[in-house]
Design an enzyme around this catalytic site. Structure first.
Site, PDB file in Angstrom:
ATOM      1  CB  CYS A   1      -3.500   4.034  -5.102  1.00 13.38           C
ATOM      2  SG  CYS A   1      -4.718   3.063  -4.173  1.00 13.38           S
TER       3      CYS A   1
ATOM      4  CB  CYS B   1      -0.857  -0.040   1.260  1.00 10.58           C
ATOM      5  SG  CYS B   1      -1.766   1.471   1.560  1.00 10.58           S
TER       6      CYS B   1
END
Ligand code: DGL
Length: 214
Positions: free
Chosen positions: A175, A70
């Site tokens: 992302c 992440c």
């Protein structure tokens, strides 16, 4: 070897798949923390608390390497995690600005969560990889990761965020959730090369695994 991988949900699977391609025989412990998605809209301290809880669990289950799959959690938490858990090797995920700097692209767009865009780490990434003649624009995409996580139709959100943003020849998917809708994003930038850092993360995991086993 037990390798932990976590994210705020489905985005982490894009990294996990890439790691499995080059390390198919390891034991993977995956946490997709959809309960707390979106990470990109949490405060630093909220996110730190969430991430420590996951790392504690992965550690208890025996993970020797933990992949922060992440960009947001990497930007905000990885330095602290490395200090708190020196016995664990952490691999982070960062917007592929370094890769973009290696292309001939003149105009680069970096799409990421609001948390990543506001982080000091992205500032550093930009500073260290600035290339003469290359223009890099950062674009926060509120609500996008959450909509992907929930399997919602992302067309309206993409339209709102990307309207008027077509003049790029390289788009960094900053992302891990965004890699799951790569073809939908590509439609807004038919000429652009879309890149993410997933292969780089997988290669780093392999290097660290060999190091741990030595
Ligand atoms: N997939 C994550 C990232 O790479 C976070 C998405 C979110 O939960 O906001 O930034």
């Amino acid at each position: 070897m037990k390798i932990g991988v976590f994210d705020s949900g489905k985005g982490g699977t894009t990294i996990l798949e890439e790691i499995k391609k080059i390390l198919p025989n390891e034991e993977y412990l995956f946490v997709g923390d959809s309960k707390n998605c979106p990470y990109g809209e949490k405060t630093d301290s909220e996110l730190m608390e969430i991430v420590i809880d996951i790392v504690e669990r992965l550690k208890k289950w025996g993970a020797k390497i933990i992949v922060v799959a992440c960009n947001t959690a990497t930007a905000k938490c990885i330095n602290r995690l490395r200090k708190l858990y020196p016995e664990i090797k952490f691999v982070g995920t960062e917007p592929a600005i370094r890769l973009a700097a290696k292309t001939d692209a003149k105009r680069v767009l970096v799409m990421a969560t609001p948390g990543t865009i506001k982080s000091e780490r992205i500032e550093k990434l930009l500073k260290n990889n600035r290339k003469l003649g290359q223009d890099i624009t950062l674009l926060a995409c509120p609500g996008l990761a959450d909509a992907i996580e929930k399997g919602q139709n992302v067309k309206a959100i993409l339209k709102k965020i990307l309207v008027g943003e077509s003049q790029y020849d390289c788009v960094v998917l900053g992302c891990t959730h965004y890699s799951l809708i790569k073809s939908k994003i590509q439609k807004f930038f038919p000429q652009a090369e879309l890149i993410d850092g997933n292969v780089g993360v997988a290669n780093r995991v392999k290097e660290l695994k060999l190091l741990v086993e030595k």
